[in-house]
Design a protein around this motif. Structure first.
Motif, PDB file in Angstrom:
ATOM      1  N   ASP A  13       7.060   4.773  12.407  1.00 21.80           N
ATOM      2  CA  ASP A  13       6.407   3.552  11.894  1.00 21.80           C
ATOM      3  C   ASP A  13       4.899   3.771  11.790  1.00 21.80           C
ATOM      4  OD1 ASP A  13       8.740   2.180  11.645  1.00 21.80           O
ATOM      5  OD2 ASP A  13       8.558   1.090  13.546  1.00 21.80           O
ATOM      6  N   MET A  14       4.367   4.437  12.808  1.00 20.23           N
ATOM      7  CA  MET A  14       2.925   4.710  12.793  1.00 20.23           C
ATOM      8  C   MET A  14       2.592   5.668  11.646  1.00 20.23           C
ATOM      9  SD  MET A  14       2.032   4.977  16.846  1.00 20.23           S
ATOM     10  CE  MET A  14       0.595   5.886  16.604  1.00 20.23           C
ATOM     11  N   GLU A  17       2.776   3.707   8.550  1.00 16.63           N
ATOM     12  CA  GLU A  17       1.566   2.863   8.479  1.00 16.63           C
ATOM     13  C   GLU A  17       0.375   3.706   8.082  1.00 16.63           C
ATOM     14  OE1 GLU A  17       0.231  -0.555   8.330  1.00 16.63           O
ATOM     15  OE2 GLU A  17       2.380  -0.488   8.555  1.00 16.63           O
ATOM     16  N   GLU A  18       0.250   4.877   8.719  1.00 12.12           N
ATOM     17  CA  GLU A  18      -0.864   5.766   8.366  1.00 12.12           C
ATOM     18  C   GLU A  18      -0.738   6.222   6.919  1.00 12.12           C
ATOM     19  OE1 GLU A  18      -0.837   9.001  11.162  1.00 12.12           O
ATOM     20  OE2 GLU A  18      -1.603   7.752  12.792  1.00 12.12           O
ATOM     21  N   LYS A  20       0.699   4.523   4.515  1.00 14.40           N
ATOM     22  CA  LYS A  20       0.317   3.385   3.685  1.00 14.40           C
ATOM     23  C   LYS A  20      -1.201   3.240   3.628  1.00 14.40           C
ATOM     24  CE  LYS A  20       4.375   0.413   4.415  1.00 14.40           C
ATOM     25  NZ  LYS A  20       4.830  -0.846   5.012  1.00 14.40           N
ATOM     26  N   GLU A  21      -1.819   3.372   4.796  1.00 12.58           N
ATOM     27  CA  GLU A  21      -3.293   3.271   4.842  1.00 12.58           C
ATOM     28  C   GLU A  21      -3.933   4.387   4.002  1.00 12.58           C
ATOM     29  OE1 GLU A  21      -4.440   3.283   8.950  1.00 12.58           O
ATOM     30  OE2 GLU A  21      -3.563   1.310   9.316  1.00 12.58           O
TER      31      GLU A  21
END
Length: 145
Positions: A13-14, A17-18, A20-21
């Motif tokens: 997930d991280m 998320e990373e 996506k960022e």
């Protein structure tokens, strides 16, 4: 193992998320690059318009220089004509001076001729007076005889 799976899920997930960022940052950078490219395109269009304007100005300048050259050629021709006219005028003045000198000589010659004729007339008048005196004496003598 459950913890591992959960940890792996959290890590994924991280990572997502990373990702996506990172994708958002790249999208922002891409958008900024697109804006920069648009700005560059606008600047290039402005530059093209300025270059066209400069070309037109240079063409106008060339036409003006050609006109100036023609005007200078015309002026040179006019000056040559003026010089020729002045030369002709000088020649005419020289001719006039010669004619006046000739006229002065003729007048002087005429004056001398008049003076000579006046002297001859005076001599003839004297001769006529002497002749009249002689005729008068001759008439007196012929009356006395």
């Amino acid at each position: 193992m459950k913890v591992n799976l959960e940890q792996e899920g959290v890590i994924k997930d991280m990572q997502i998320e990373e990702g996506k960022e990172e994708l958002q940052r790249k999208n922002i950078q891409l958008h900024e690059k697109e804006e920069i490219i648009k700005d560059k395109d606008r600047l290039l269009e402005d530059k093209d318009r300025l270059l066209e304007d400069k070309d037109k100005m240079l063409e106008d300048k060339d036409r003006m220089l050609e006109d100036k050259d023609r005007m200078l050629e015309d002026k040179d021709k006019m000056l040559e004509d003026k010089d020729k006219m002045l030369e002709d005028k000088d020649k005419m003045l020289e001719d006039k001076d010669r004619m006046l000198e000739d006229k002065d000589r003729l007048l002087e010659d005429k004056k001398k001729e008049m003076q000579r004729q006046n002297r001859q007339i005076k001599k003839m008048q004297e001769c006529l007076k002497q002749l009249q005196v002689l005729i008068a004496k001759g008439l007196l003598l012929s009356e006395n005889e």
